[in-house]
Design a protein around this motif. Structure first.
Motif, PDB file in Angstrom:
ATOM      1  N   SER A 277       0.816  -1.215   0.000  1.00 21.06           N
ATOM      2  CA  SER A 277       0.000   0.000   0.000  1.00 21.06           C
ATOM      3  C   SER A 277       0.849   1.263   0.000  1.00 21.06           C
ATOM      4  O   SER A 277       0.423   2.288  -0.534  1.00 21.06           O
ATOM      5  CB  SER A 277      -0.988   0.005   1.173  1.00 21.06           C
ATOM      6  N   ASP A 278       2.055   1.220   0.550  1.00 28.24           N
ATOM      7  CA  ASP A 278       2.935   2.392   0.524  1.00 28.24           C
ATOM      8  C   ASP A 278       3.339   2.735  -0.904  1.00 28.24           C
ATOM      9  O   ASP A 278       3.463   3.908  -1.254  1.00 28.24           O
ATOM     10  CB  ASP A 278       4.192   2.158   1.371  1.00 28.24           C
ATOM     11  N   SER A 279       3.553   1.724  -1.734  1.00 28.33           N
ATOM     12  CA  SER A 279       3.931   1.939  -3.134  1.00 28.33           C
ATOM     13  C   SER A 279       2.728   1.908  -4.068  1.00 28.33           C
ATOM     14  O   SER A 279       2.893   1.969  -5.285  1.00 28.33           O
ATOM     15  CB  SER A 279       4.922   0.854  -3.586  1.00 28.33           C
ATOM     16  N   MET A 280       1.524   1.764  -3.489  1.00 32.89           N
ATOM     17  CA  MET A 280       0.291   1.704  -4.279  1.00 32.89           C
ATOM     18  C   MET A 280       0.416   0.613  -5.341  1.00 32.89           C
ATOM     19  O   MET A 280       0.294   0.855  -6.530  1.00 32.89           O
ATOM     20  CB  MET A 280      -0.008   3.055  -4.932  1.00 32.89           C
ATOM     21  N   ALA A 281       0.650  -0.621  -4.880  1.00 31.84           N
ATOM     22  CA  ALA A 281       0.888  -1.717  -5.822  1.00 31.84           C
ATOM     23  C   ALA A 281       0.325  -3.033  -5.308  1.00 31.84           C
ATOM     24  O   ALA A 281       0.196  -3.249  -4.098  1.00 31.84           O
ATOM     25  CB  ALA A 281       2.379  -1.869  -6.074  1.00 31.84           C
ATOM     26  N   PHE A 282       0.009  -3.894  -6.250  1.00 36.95           N
ATOM     27  CA  PHE A 282      -0.309  -5.286  -5.980  1.00 36.95           C
ATOM     28  C   PHE A 282       0.929  -6.086  -6.349  1.00 36.95           C
ATOM     29  O   PHE A 282       1.616  -5.771  -7.319  1.00 36.95           O
ATOM     30  CB  PHE A 282      -1.499  -5.752  -6.825  1.00 36.95           C
ATOM     31  N   ILE A 283       1.208  -7.137  -5.594  1.00 38.89           N
ATOM     32  CA  ILE A 283       2.411  -7.931  -5.830  1.00 38.89           C
ATOM     33  C   ILE A 283       2.026  -9.406  -5.927  1.00 38.89           C
ATOM     34  O   ILE A 283       1.463  -9.972  -4.984  1.00 38.89           O
ATOM     35  CB  ILE A 283       3.442  -7.729  -4.702  1.00 38.89           C
ATOM     36  N   TYR A 284       2.333  -9.986  -7.076  1.00 37.53           N
ATOM     37  CA  TYR A 284       2.109 -11.417  -7.280  1.00 37.53           C
ATOM     38  C   TYR A 284       3.413 -12.131  -6.939  1.00 37.53           C
ATOM     39  O   TYR A 284       4.492 -11.699  -7.343  1.00 37.53           O
ATOM     40  CB  TYR A 284       1.705 -11.704  -8.739  1.00 37.53           C
ATOM     41  N   LEU A 285       3.295 -13.218  -6.192  1.00 35.55           N
ATOM     42  CA  LEU A 285       4.485 -13.938  -5.746  1.00 35.55           C
ATOM     43  C   LEU A 285       4.877 -15.043  -6.720  1.00 35.55           C
ATOM     44  O   LEU A 285       4.042 -15.826  -7.166  1.00 35.55           O
ATOM     45  CB  LEU A 285       4.253 -14.548  -4.364  1.00 35.55           C
ATOM     46  N   LEU A 286       6.165 -15.060  -7.037  1.00 37.24           N
ATOM     47  CA  LEU A 286       6.788 -16.141  -7.797  1.00 37.24           C
ATOM     48  C   LEU A 286       7.731 -16.837  -6.828  1.00 37.24           C
ATOM     49  O   LEU A 286       8.195 -16.226  -5.860  1.00 37.24           O
ATOM     50  CB  LEU A 286       7.576 -15.584  -8.989  1.00 37.24           C
ATOM     51  N   GLU A 287       8.024 -18.093  -7.076  1.00 36.70           N
ATOM     52  CA  GLU A 287       8.917 -18.794  -6.149  1.00 36.70           C
ATOM     53  C   GLU A 287       9.846 -19.745  -6.883  1.00 36.70           C
ATOM     54  O   GLU A 287       9.585 -20.170  -8.005  1.00 36.70           O
ATOM     55  CB  GLU A 287       8.110 -19.556  -5.092  1.00 36.70           C
ATOM     56  N   ASP A 288      10.946 -20.028  -6.225  1.00 40.26           N
ATOM     57  CA  ASP A 288      11.883 -21.053  -6.664  1.00 40.26           C
ATOM     58  C   ASP A 288      12.483 -21.660  -5.407  1.00 40.26           C
ATOM     59  O   ASP A 288      12.036 -21.362  -4.302  1.00 40.26           O
ATOM     60  CB  ASP A 288      12.946 -20.486  -7.614  1.00 40.26           C
ATOM     61  N   GLU A 289      13.482 -22.502  -5.571  1.00 39.80           N
ATOM     62  CA  GLU A 289      14.038 -23.182  -4.397  1.00 39.80           C
ATOM     63  C   GLU A 289      14.724 -22.222  -3.418  1.00 39.80           C
ATOM     64  O   GLU A 289      14.886 -22.538  -2.251  1.00 39.80           O
ATOM     65  CB  GLU A 289      15.000 -24.309  -4.806  1.00 39.80           C
ATOM     66  N   ALA A 290      15.082 -21.034  -3.863  1.00 40.86           N
ATOM     67  CA  ALA A 290      15.751 -20.063  -2.983  1.00 40.86           C
ATOM     68  C   ALA A 290      14.769 -19.183  -2.209  1.00 40.86           C
ATOM     69  O   ALA A 290      15.138 -18.566  -1.227  1.00 40.86           O
ATOM     70  CB  ALA A 290      16.683 -19.179  -3.806  1.00 40.86           C
ATOM     71  N   GLY A 291      13.526 -19.124  -2.655  1.00 35.89           N
ATOM     72  CA  GLY A 291      12.559 -18.286  -1.963  1.00 35.89           C
ATOM     73  C   GLY A 291      11.596 -17.602  -2.926  1.00 35.89           C
ATOM     74  O   GLY A 291      11.337 -18.101  -4.018  1.00 35.89           O
ATOM     75  N   TYR A 292      11.104 -16.450  -2.514  1.00 37.30           N
ATOM     76  CA  TYR A 292      10.107 -15.720  -3.298  1.00 37.30           C
ATOM     77  C   TYR A 292      10.726 -14.611  -4.136  1.00 37.30           C
ATOM     78  O   TYR A 292      11.749 -14.035  -3.772  1.00 37.30           O
ATOM     79  CB  TYR A 292       9.056 -15.088  -2.373  1.00 37.30           C
ATOM     80  N   HIS A 293      10.060 -14.312  -5.238  1.00 39.99           N
ATOM     81  CA  HIS A 293      10.365 -13.174  -6.098  1.00 39.99           C
ATOM     82  C   HIS A 293       9.057 -12.424  -6.264  1.00 39.99           C
ATOM     83  O   HIS A 293       7.973 -13.021  -6.174  1.00 39.99           O
ATOM     84  CB  HIS A 293      10.898 -13.637  -7.460  1.00 39.99           C
ATOM     85  N   TYR A 294       9.136 -11.126  -6.504  1.00 44.53           N
ATOM     86  CA  TYR A 294       7.944 -10.294  -6.507  1.00 44.53           C
ATOM     87  C   TYR A 294       7.696  -9.668  -7.863  1.00 44.53           C
ATOM     88  O   TYR A 294       8.583  -9.046  -8.427  1.00 44.53           O
ATOM     89  CB  TYR A 294       8.084  -9.206  -5.441  1.00 44.53           C
ATOM     90  N   LEU A 295       6.487  -9.844  -8.353  1.00 46.21           N
ATOM     91  CA  LEU A 295       6.038  -9.252  -9.598  1.00 46.21           C
ATOM     92  C   LEU A 295       5.096  -8.118  -9.213  1.00 46.21           C
ATOM     93  O   LEU A 295       3.980  -8.358  -8.751  1.00 46.21           O
ATOM     94  CB  LEU A 295       5.320 -10.326 -10.424  1.00 46.21           C
ATOM     95  N   LYS A 296       5.577  -6.888  -9.355  1.00 44.17           N
ATOM     96  CA  LYS A 296       4.881  -5.715  -8.826  1.00 44.17           C
ATOM     97  C   LYS A 296       4.041  -5.031  -9.899  1.00 44.17           C
ATOM     98  O   LYS A 296       4.526  -4.766 -10.991  1.00 44.17           O
ATOM     99  CB  LYS A 296       5.928  -4.739  -8.276  1.00 44.17           C
ATOM    100  N   PHE A 297       2.778  -4.741  -9.566  1.00 42.24           N
ATOM    101  CA  PHE A 297       1.841  -4.080 -10.471  1.00 42.24           C
ATOM    102  C   PHE A 297       1.423  -2.747  -9.865  1.00 42.24           C
ATOM    103  O   PHE A 297       0.541  -2.702  -9.002  1.00 42.24           O
ATOM    104  CB  PHE A 297       0.606  -4.962 -10.702  1.00 42.24           C
ATOM    105  N   GLY A 298       2.076  -1.674 -10.311  1.00 39.88           N
ATOM    106  CA  GLY A 298       1.770  -0.330  -9.828  1.00 39.88           C
ATOM    107  C   GLY A 298       0.519   0.232 -10.488  1.00 39.88           C
ATOM    108  O   GLY A 298      -0.043  -0.358 -11.421  1.00 39.88           O
ATOM    109  N   GLN A 299       0.097   1.386 -10.011  1.00 36.15           N
ATOM    110  CA  GLN A 299      -1.137   2.026 -10.476  1.00 36.15           C
ATOM    111  C   GLN A 299      -1.197   2.211 -11.989  1.00 36.15           C
ATOM    112  O   GLN A 299      -2.275   2.173 -12.559  1.00 36.15           O
ATOM    113  CB  GLN A 299      -1.297   3.395  -9.817  1.00 36.15           C
ATOM    114  N   GLU A 300      -0.063   2.394 -12.627  1.00 37.43           N
ATOM    115  CA  GLU A 300      -0.057   2.645 -14.075  1.00 37.43           C
ATOM    116  C   GLU A 300      -0.603   1.461 -14.870  1.00 37.43           C
ATOM    117  O   GLU A 300      -1.051   1.630 -16.005  1.00 37.43           O
ATOM    118  CB  GLU A 300       1.343   3.036 -14.566  1.00 37.43           C
ATOM    119  N   VAL A 301      -0.599   0.258 -14.299  1.00 35.23           N
ATOM    120  CA  VAL A 301      -1.123  -0.912 -15.017  1.00 35.23           C
ATOM    121  C   VAL A 301      -2.459  -1.416 -14.456  1.00 35.23           C
ATOM    122  O   VAL A 301      -2.977  -2.424 -14.925  1.00 35.23           O
ATOM    123  CB  VAL A 301      -0.101  -2.075 -15.074  1.00 35.23           C
ATOM    124  N   TRP A 302      -3.022  -0.704 -13.496  1.00 31.57           N
ATOM    125  CA  TRP A 302      -4.293  -1.149 -12.930  1.00 31.57           C
ATOM    126  C   TRP A 302      -5.410  -1.260 -13.971  1.00 31.57           C
ATOM    127  O   TRP A 302      -6.225  -2.178 -13.875  1.00 31.57           O
ATOM    128  CB  TRP A 302      -4.700  -0.271 -11.756  1.00 31.57           C
TER     129      TRP A 302
END
Length: 117
Positions: free
Chosen positions: A30-55
């Motif tokens: 909410s601070d960055s006004m974004a939705f974040i979809y989580l991706l994962e691999d054996e090392a952990g999570y990666h973040y796919l960030k969707f800011g207001q410009e793509v809403w």
């Protein structure tokens, strides 16, 4: 990119790991006004960030039949649970200032067509 009912996102910077997969979860920043979809691999999570410009594209994604996909070089990854997670979040955010008043208001305005349906 949207081709009729097929919505595909493309990553400009590719992760080093080719074993990355969709986690099926979405969170908010909410601070960055974004939705974040989580991706994962054996090392952990990666973040796919969707800011207001793509809403506006996210609104189209919710109206589409299938979950969107992510193009990673020559690999296409279906973002399983994307629509369900996003839909749940926007309905949870509506009228809920726990996410911050500015974020709640922005979500309500951007996704009004979905919230009214």
């Amino acid at each position: 990119m949207q081709l009729e009912n097929d919505i595909r996102f493309t990553l400009e910077v590719l992760p080093n790991n080719s074993h990355i997969k969709a986690a099926g979860q979405m969170i908010t920043d909410s601070d960055s006004m974004a939705f974040i979809y989580l991706l994962e691999d054996e090392a952990g999570y990666h973040y796919l960030k969707f800011g207001q410009e793509v809403w506006p594209l996210l609104v189209n994604t919710l109206k589409a039949v299938e979950d969107p996909s992510l193009q990673l070089a020559d690999k296409e990854l279906t973002l399983h649970g994307f629509k369900e997670e996003l839909n749940m979040l926007i309905f949870n955010i509506e009228g809920n200032d726990n996410y911050g008043a500015d974020f709640s208001k922005a979500v309500e305005q951007a996704f009004s067509e979905i919230l009214k349906a």
